[in-house]
Design a protein around this motif. Structure first.
Motif, PDB file in Angstrom:
ATOM      1  N   LEU A   2       0.796  -1.230   0.000  1.00  0.00           N
ATOM      2  CA  LEU A   2       0.000   0.000   0.000  1.00  0.00           C
ATOM      3  C   LEU A   2       0.832   1.284   0.000  1.00  0.00           C
ATOM      4  N   ILE A  55       2.044   1.981  -3.499  1.00  0.00           N
ATOM      5  CA  ILE A  55       1.006   2.520  -4.383  1.00  0.00           C
ATOM      6  C   ILE A  55       0.756   3.992  -4.057  1.00  0.00           C
ATOM      7  N   LEU A  56       0.691   4.288  -2.748  1.00  0.00           N
ATOM      8  CA  LEU A  56       0.456   5.683  -2.351  1.00  0.00           C
ATOM      9  C   LEU A  56       1.573   6.586  -2.865  1.00  0.00           C
ATOM     10  N   ILE A  83       3.528   6.118  -5.451  1.00  0.00           N
ATOM     11  CA  ILE A  83       3.418   6.271  -6.908  1.00  0.00           C
ATOM     12  C   ILE A  83       2.305   7.249  -7.256  1.00  0.00           C
ATOM     13  N   ALA A  84       1.166   7.114  -6.566  1.00  0.00           N
ATOM     14  CA  ALA A  84       0.040   8.022  -6.831  1.00  0.00           C
ATOM     15  C   ALA A  84       0.433   9.466  -6.543  1.00  0.00           C
ATOM     16  N   ILE A 124      -2.000   0.035   9.347  1.00  0.00           N
ATOM     17  CA  ILE A 124      -1.858   0.629   8.021  1.00  0.00           C
ATOM     18  C   ILE A 124      -2.353   2.068   8.054  1.00  0.00           C
ATOM     19  N   TRP A 125      -3.467   2.280   8.727  1.00  0.00           N
ATOM     20  CA  TRP A 125      -4.042   3.629   8.873  1.00  0.00           C
ATOM     21  C   TRP A 125      -2.997   4.560   9.466  1.00  0.00           C
ATOM     22  N   MET A 172       0.921   4.194   6.986  1.00  0.00           N
ATOM     23  CA  MET A 172       1.067   4.176   5.535  1.00  0.00           C
ATOM     24  C   MET A 172       1.795   5.417   5.007  1.00  0.00           C
TER      25      MET A 172
END
Lengths: 289, 307
Positions: free
Chosen positions: B96, B99-100, B102-103, B176-177, B180
């Motif tokens: 995750l 991905i964050l 990269i976004a 994760i919250w 991340m």
């Protein structure tokens, strides 16, 4: 090209989804803490405070335990940070000198503590043997040095130009003089990074206090918060009357929301200021040296 | 002769730089007292401890405690629970942040990028106690906002904190919250270092955005990904005490008792010092083996180990 639009859409959606999932509970807790107990219990609060009141905050600032906890945490954090920074720099500087005989040995001595530790009970027995139970020292000393921080500082010292050292040697300045008069004044960024890492760690942790302290006048804020937020959960079932229960639950919930806000705001207020130091520290640490 | 002069120059260096030893004395003393003396105390794991005799004089009993750990249901339970929590965290939590990152990296609007980075990074600074307190409030079956939204959508309220089957999910997703945004920072920095020439070349060659990320960005940050994966594997058996202990209650204990909390309860609540030390030692030894192995693998496959 069409899949590309989809892909870009996915990335954006992912990002916004998490931003909302992370932000919403924080806003909700903040709003709930300013709402009336009745509004909280009957589920009227969704985004903004309903029937705004400062009741919960008054209760908190009149609670002696929370105030003592705040004071203790400030002391532990300040004292512990100073000790951590001093020990870290004293260890990192010699390890950064290329002609320091024994550098390999001392480095391994440090690395080994990252790999292996004596564990809870042996450490506890040492602290007890030193007579540190129920003293400030049990909070500020046992976790004062972290190998990670030492490596960050060592990498930083290594990045200083070697000409500085040569100049010191020519000027007849000793190693001590070089460290205190040349290196330290140049080290503000790394001191800030290490101080922040230690300060946030000290402020937020409760483990050492749980183990080494039993005297409640010494409890740091996190232990007081634990008593209120987590252990305080139990006594609700003892209330018989439903209306009284709702009011009691409402007020205790309100208090919990407010406590969460009060405990997080100091760190979150500083956070935009300190974020870049954290990022910088992580960057230095990720360079292998 | 050669040896002699060599040690001679070494000795000269030691004498010339004696002040460095003065500086290092205090931290080394700290290491000895707070790290190495406890390591000496680890022998307790093989002894029948009696307070009157002390660590040194207590009689040896060999691997008795380890047998107990591996043969009693509670011993096996804590090992299983620890492994479930860490592998679940690793599998769900590892991709995750990538991905964050990269976004965020693909977001051209500076204000949006900065704001989202700020928001996702913020929970990292909330203390564990406050985080778990927040979870109790937000996930409460009756009043928690999470269940109220869930009910609005037609679901039945769920007792997240009291259901042993949900414990690992609540632990992992709250982790994760909280973490991340923090983990994404490293990947963001790695992405910023990916060569702009390669990016440009890919664009000129007519790569789509996806192809560019897949063939240029991801390979560029692969060493970082592997290093962090190794680090995470090395720490698979060291699930932290603080959060799990706060989340524990009698209802979820069968899945929330892990090695770290068990060591604490056996040692400091039941005062069984020797058994507790043995469990801790078992954990440390497994950690060392895992970390060394993982590091070897990383060095072989991508030349990017930790040391």
């Amino acid at each position: 090209m069409k899949t590309d639009v989809l892909f870009q859409g996915f990335l954006q959606a992912f990002m916004w989804f998490w931003a909302i999932v992370i932000l919403y509970p924080l806003i909700y807790v903040f709003s709930a803490s300013f709402s009336s107990p009745h509004a909280v219990v009957s589920g009227q609060v969704w985004l903004w405070p309903v029937e705004p009141t400062f009741k919960a905050y008054e209760a908190i600032f009149n609670n002696p335990q929370i105030m003592i906890g705040f004071r203790n945490s400030l002391i532990y954090t300040a004292l512990g940070t100073v000790i951590s920074v001093v020990l870290t720099l004293l260890l990192a500087f010699p390890l950064s000198r290329p002609r320091f005989v024994g550098r390999g040995f001392f480095t391994w001595m440090l690395v080994f503590t990252m790999l292996f530790s004596g564990g809870l009970i042996p450490t506890y027995m040492v602290i007890k043997g030193l007579g540190m139970l129920n003293t400030w020292w049990a909070i500020v000393l046992p976790s004062a040095l972290s190998a990670w921080n030492v490596f960050i500082a060592r990498t930083y010292f290594k990045s200083l130009p070697e000409e500085l050292y040569e100049a010191s040697t020519i000027d007849g300045i000793s190693d001590l003089g070089h460290f205190f008069r040349i290196v330290l004044p140049l080290s503000t960024p790394i001191v800030a990074v290490i101080a922040l890492f230690s300060a946030v760690g000290l402020w937020n942790s409760y483990f050492n206090a749980l183990i080494y302290l039993s005297n409640d006048t010494l409890f740091p804020l996190q232990i007081v918060l634990r008593n209120i937020l987590i252990l305080g959960n139990i006594d609700i079932s003892m209330v018989q009357n439903f209306d009284a229960m709702v009011r009691k639950q409402g007020l205790s919930d309100l208090l919990k929301y407010a406590v969460i806000v009060v405990a997080s705001v100091p760190v979150l207020l500083f956070y935009p200021l300190i974020q870049r130091y954290f990022v910088r520290g992580m960057m230095i640490g990720s360079i292998k040296g | 002769m050669v040896n002699n002069t060599l040690s001679g120059t070494r000795w000269k260096l030691v004498k010339r730089h004696w002040q460095l030893y003065l500086l290092i004395a205090l931290p080394i003393l700290w290491l000895i007292i707070f790290c190495y003396v406890p390591m000496y105390g680890v022998q307790l794991a093989f002894k029948k401890y009696s307070i009157s005799k002390g660590i040194f004089e207590s009689p040896w009993i060999g691997f008795r405690y380890f047998e107990i750990l591996f043969t009693t249901p509670s011993g096996l339970m804590v090992i299983t629970n620890t492994l479930i929590l860490s592998f679940y965290s690793l599998i769900a939590g590892f991709p995750l942040p990538i991905i964050l990152a990269i976004a965020l990296n693909e977001t051209r609007n500076r204000l949006v990028r900065k704001s989202i980075q700020m928001i996702t990074y913020a929970p990292y600074f909330i203390s564990t106690v406050v985080l778990v307190g927040l979870m109790f409030q937000v996930l409460d079956p009756r009043l928690g906002i999470f269940n109220r939204i869930f009910e609005l959508l037609g679901g039945k309220p769920i007792n997240f904190m009291g259901d042993p089957n949900l414990f690992s999910s609540v632990y992992v997703w709250s982790g994760i919250w909280q973490g991340m945004g923090y983990s994404a920072v490293i990947y963001l920095a790695a992405l910023a270092a990916v060569s702009p020439e390669l990016q440009e070349a890919a664009r000129i060659d007519g790569c789509t955005r996806f192809q560019r990320i897949w063939h240029v960005d991801l390979p560029g940050i692969l060493p970082t990904i592997i290093t962090l994966l190794v680090l995470n594997f090395g720490f698979v058996m060291s699930v932290g005490f603080e959060k799990v202990y706060l989340m524990q209650n009698p209802l979820n204990l069968q899945s929330s008792e892990i090695i770290a909390t068990y060591v604490y309860k056996v040692g400091l609540i039941n005062a069984d010092f020797a058994f507790s030390t043995a469990i801790g030692l078992f954990n440390s030894v497994v950690n060392v083996i895992l970390l060394l192995t993982a590091n070897q693998i990383a060095r072989r496959t991508s030349d990017s180990g930790l040391w």
